[in-house]
Design a protein around this motif. Structure first.
Motif, PDB file in Angstrom:
ATOM      1  N   LEU A  64       0.858  -1.188   0.000  1.00  0.00           N
ATOM      2  CA  LEU A  64       0.000   0.000   0.000  1.00  0.00           C
ATOM      3  C   LEU A  64       0.887   1.228   0.000  1.00  0.00           C
ATOM      4  O   LEU A  64       1.799   1.323   0.821  1.00  0.00           O
ATOM      5  CB  LEU A  64      -0.882  -0.028   1.248  1.00  0.00           C
ATOM      6  N   ILE A 104     -15.048  11.834   6.007  1.00  0.00           N
ATOM      7  CA  ILE A 104     -14.206  12.184   7.157  1.00  0.00           C
ATOM      8  C   ILE A 104     -13.562  13.535   6.878  1.00  0.00           C
ATOM      9  O   ILE A 104     -12.578  13.628   6.183  1.00  0.00           O
ATOM     10  CB  ILE A 104     -13.095  11.143   7.491  1.00  0.00           C
ATOM     11  N   PRO A 146     -12.774   2.665  11.049  1.00  0.00           N
ATOM     12  CA  PRO A 146     -12.088   1.474  11.575  1.00  0.00           C
ATOM     13  C   PRO A 146     -12.228   0.241  10.671  1.00  0.00           C
ATOM     14  O   PRO A 146     -11.339  -0.608  10.646  1.00  0.00           O
ATOM     15  CB  PRO A 146     -12.780   1.236  12.921  1.00  0.00           C
TER      16      PRO A 146
HETATM   17  N1  LIG Z   1      -3.391   4.144  -0.167  1.00  0.00           N
HETATM   18  C1  LIG Z   1      -4.272   4.575   0.739  1.00  0.00           C
HETATM   19  N2  LIG Z   1      -5.185   3.709   1.239  1.00  0.00           N
HETATM   20  C2  LIG Z   1      -6.084   4.120   2.191  1.00  0.00           C
HETATM   21  O1  LIG Z   1      -6.941   3.327   2.634  1.00  0.00           O
HETATM   22  C3  LIG Z   1      -6.028   5.466   2.653  1.00  0.00           C
HETATM   23  C4  LIG Z   1      -5.047   6.320   2.109  1.00  0.00           C
HETATM   24  N3  LIG Z   1      -4.196   5.851   1.166  1.00  0.00           N
HETATM   25  N4  LIG Z   1      -4.966   7.614   2.504  1.00  0.00           N
HETATM   26  C5  LIG Z   1      -5.830   8.150   3.523  1.00  0.00           C
HETATM   27  C6  LIG Z   1      -7.156   7.421   3.590  1.00  0.00           C
HETATM   28  C7  LIG Z   1      -7.917   7.614   4.881  1.00  0.00           C
HETATM   29  N5  LIG Z   1      -8.010   6.307   5.500  1.00  0.00           N
HETATM   30  C8  LIG Z   1      -8.570   6.070   6.759  1.00  0.00           C
HETATM   31  C9  LIG Z   1      -8.347   4.923   7.480  1.00  0.00           C
HETATM   32  C10 LIG Z   1      -8.848   4.758   8.759  1.00  0.00           C
HETATM   33  C11 LIG Z   1      -9.605   5.744   9.361  1.00  0.00           C
HETATM   34  C12 LIG Z   1     -10.084   5.579  10.750  1.00  0.00           C
HETATM   35  O2  LIG Z   1      -9.829   4.578  11.399  1.00  0.00           O
HETATM   36  N6  LIG Z   1     -10.805   6.566  11.298  1.00  0.00           N
HETATM   37  C13 LIG Z   1     -11.304   6.551  12.657  1.00  0.00           C
HETATM   38  C14 LIG Z   1     -10.851   7.749  13.472  1.00  0.00           C
HETATM   39  C15 LIG Z   1      -9.435   8.118  13.359  1.00  0.00           C
HETATM   40  C16 LIG Z   1      -9.186   9.500  13.955  1.00  0.00           C
HETATM   41  O3  LIG Z   1      -9.773   9.823  14.993  1.00  0.00           O
HETATM   42  O4  LIG Z   1      -8.388  10.237  13.357  1.00  0.00           O
HETATM   43  C17 LIG Z   1     -12.811   6.607  12.654  1.00  0.00           C
HETATM   44  O5  LIG Z   1     -13.401   7.051  11.681  1.00  0.00           O
HETATM   45  O6  LIG Z   1     -13.392   6.202  13.670  1.00  0.00           O
HETATM   46  C18 LIG Z   1      -9.857   6.894   8.643  1.00  0.00           C
HETATM   47  C19 LIG Z   1      -9.350   7.044   7.362  1.00  0.00           C
HETATM   48  C20 LIG Z   1      -7.365   5.400   4.715  1.00  0.00           C
HETATM   49  N7  LIG Z   1      -6.884   5.970   3.611  1.00  0.00           N
END
Ligand SMILES: Nc1nc(=O)c2c([nH]1)NC[C@@H]1CN(c3ccc(C(=O)N[C@@H](CCC(=O)O)C(=O)O)cc3)C=[N+]21
Length: 299
Positions: free
Chosen positions: A96, A232, A271
């Motif tokens: 990734l 988000i 998550p």
């Molecule tokens: N190649 C690539 N693959 C991705 O999958 C990728 C990426 N780039 N760039 C950024 C975005 C964003 N992303 C998230 C993952 C987990 C939460 C997550 O766990 N959020 C928690 C809260 C986290 C917090 O409080 O900051 C929630 O919504 O409860 C959010 C956003 C994966 N991304």
């Protein structure tokens, strides 16, 4: 009606537990450990946080985590040399590259360089094509996570009116494909659709990924609908100076008075994204070794 709050955090923990069980069986029975390589270019603070969370979750499920941090001004040639090395490494089953990448690099070209069998983001043209053709590839993590939540919440999705707001390659398009595969009647709407509120109001299943905070209003929602909020947006915290908080694409308060069930932000879809990244890495490892795929962790 007061909506049931869908606990994505708890569901993601359950998925990670299932992944961990499969990983330990893979080690015990086949002496194989799935490995995930994460490449981070530059020093974006939000990306650093995400990458750290991915590393922690990977290690907790018993998989090997390889982290590669490259300077913000790395050349495409040097980045590609690393990707080629990871493509060739038998201990790496998933790759990734964290997005966004700096301006001088192209996300499309980076994804194209990753071996489709190791593209655990599911973003390559090959994996998009496999999904659209109904064949087994790797499915993008966030749509896969939403599908898991929906199947758990709704049960059989057959015949449901599903509306996906957002048409990105990253989310909207693959989400629509997955819902179609589960026999929904799928509408893909977006910011330029005529009568967006009216389209949303028809949905038994409403998936909001417009990328605009709190855009989906309570009166856009069909009473009893299941609402999945993929947005988000990080905003300054209203009470705590210097801190930030996350808000979704749905105006949660009013929406939760109309919907039957709704995901919160945070603690909903986010998550699940990381849990599905681990599930995809496990799936890729099983395929690499010619073993049966884990049940319930793929689309
Ligand atoms: N190649 C690539 N693959 C991705 O999958 C990728 C990426 N780039 N760039 C950024 C975005 C964003 N992303 C998230 C993952 C987990 C939460 C997550 O766990 N959020 C928690 C809260 C986290 C917090 O409080 O900051 C929630 O919504 O409860 C959010 C956003 C994966 N991304």
């Amino acid at each position: 009606m007061v909506a049931q709050i869908i606990d994505g955090k708890a569901f993601a923990a359950k998925v990670r537990g299932q992944v961990a069980q499969h990983v330990s069986a893979l080690k015990a029975q086949h002496n194989q450990t799935p490995g995930l390589a994460v490449v981070l270019v530059g020093e974006d603070p939000a990306s650093e946080v995400y990458v750290a969370a991915k590393h922690k979750a990977t290690v907790e499920t018993g998989m090997t985590s390889f982290e590669h941090k490259l300077p913000a001004d790395v050349s495409e040639a040097d980045l590609f040399a690393l990707i080629d090395q990871l493509n060739a490494d038998p201990d790496v089953h998933g790759i990734l590259c964290q997005f966004p990448v700096p301006e001088h690099l192209s996300e499309r070209r980076v994804v194209a360089r990753i071996d489709p069998a190791k593209d655990v983001d599911g973003l390559s043209v090959v994996n998009a094509g496999l999904l659209a053709s109904g064949e087994a590839g790797l499915v993008p993590c966030t749509p896969l996570g939403c599908l898991m939540l929906l199947r758990d919440q709704v049960g059989d999705l057959t015949g449901k009116d599903a509306v996906v707001v957002g048409r990105s390659n990253l989310f909207g398009k693959p989400m629509a494909q997955l819902l179609l595969r589960d026999n929904c009647t799928v509408t893909v709407a977006h910011s330029r659709s005529n009568d967006l509120p009216g389209i949303c109001k028809r949905a038994d299943i409403l998936v909001a990924a417009v990328g605009r905070a709190q855009m989906v209003q309570g009166d856009w929602i069909k009473p009893g609908a299941t609402v999945i909020d993929v947005g988000i947006t990080r905003v300054p915290h209203p009470e705590k100076p210097g801190k930030s908080r996350l808000i979704g694409d749905v105006d949660f308060g009013p929406a939760s008075e109309v919907a039957g069930a709704i995901t919160p932000v945070p603690g909903g879809v986010g998550p699940m994204t990381i849990a599905c990244l681990l599930a995809n890495t496990l799936t890729a490892a099983c395929r690499a070794h010619g073993l049966a795929e884990p049940q319930g962790l793929t689309a």
